[in-house]
Design an enzyme around this catalytic site. Structure first.
Site, PDB file in Angstrom:
ATOM      1  N   CYS A   1     -28.809 -65.463 105.508  1.00 33.42           N
ATOM      2  CA  CYS A   1     -29.450 -66.764 105.706  1.00 33.42           C
ATOM      3  C   CYS A   1     -29.990 -66.839 107.127  1.00 33.42           C
ATOM      4  O   CYS A   1     -29.297 -66.462 108.078  1.00 33.42           O
ATOM      5  CB  CYS A   1     -28.418 -67.873 105.477  1.00 33.42           C
ATOM      6  SG  CYS A   1     -29.096 -69.531 105.617  1.00 33.42           S
TER       7      CYS A   1
ATOM      8  N   CYS B   1     -30.936 -68.161  97.565  1.00 34.58           N
ATOM      9  CA  CYS B   1     -30.353 -67.026  96.848  1.00 34.58           C
ATOM     10  C   CYS B   1     -31.026 -65.747  97.331  1.00 34.58           C
ATOM     11  O   CYS B   1     -31.898 -65.791  98.196  1.00 34.58           O
ATOM     12  CB  CYS B   1     -30.576 -67.226  95.346  1.00 34.58           C
ATOM     13  SG  CYS B   1     -29.557 -66.187  94.294  1.00 34.58           S
TER      14      CYS B   1
ATOM     15  N   CYS C   1     -25.118 -67.106  96.721  1.00 30.86           N
ATOM     16  CA  CYS C   1     -24.621 -65.746  96.569  1.00 30.86           C
ATOM     17  C   CYS C   1     -24.274 -65.190  97.942  1.00 30.86           C
ATOM     18  O   CYS C   1     -24.759 -65.689  98.957  1.00 30.86           O
ATOM     19  CB  CYS C   1     -25.643 -64.851  95.871  1.00 30.86           C
ATOM     20  SG  CYS C   1     -27.139 -64.541  96.822  1.00 30.86           S
TER      21      CYS C   1
END
Length: 143
Positions: A90, A11, A83
């Site tokens: 990422c 997240c 999210c």
């Protein structure tokens, strides 16, 4: 015996959605799947997330709000971004890691009375519970 699958929930701040997902993952995957969560940043734990999970009988108060590390990525078999920000930011994942994206609304952004805010947290908790339950069953069935 094969090694346990390692599931990482990612997240933005690792304070709420990923913490809830980690709690459910540990609950449903106990003994079958290794579960951890992290954030692109570490914002500390959200007290309301801890409270709604306690209402469901899951204690996440001992979990840490951590920033994702390369070691966490390297250990993961499956990464679930919870999210859009985490999905976009990422770290690059090796082709061997399965990536799943759940575009979950952030209950920490809820406004209104405390009762209204807690209702949003409970809805998020219940949504995440069903998503994690289904994922753990799928993953545990492959292991």
């Amino acid at each position: 015996m094969s090694k346990k699958l390692n599931l990482l929930f990612l997240c933005t701040g690792n304070s709420c959605r990923s913490q809830i997902a980690e709690g459910w993952g540990r609950h449903f995957g106990a003994g079958r799947i290794e579960v951890q969560s992290a954030g692109i940043e570490a914002h500390g734990k959200n007290p309301r997330a801890i409270k709604v999970m306690a209402e469901a009988g899951i204690d996440i108060s001992g979990q840490e709000s951590t920033k994702v590390t390369q070691a966490m990525i390297d250990a993961a078999d499956v990464v679930v971004t919870v999210c859009g920000h985490a999905d976009e930011h990422c770290p690059a994942l090796p082709a061997t890691i399965r990536k799943i994206h759940w575009p979950l609304n952030d209950p920490a952004k809820a406004t209104g009375t405390e009762e209204e805010i807690m209702a949003v947290f409970r809805a998020a908790r219940d949504d995440i519970r069903e998503r994690v339950r289904a994922l753990v069953e799928e993953l545990a069935g492959k292991n």
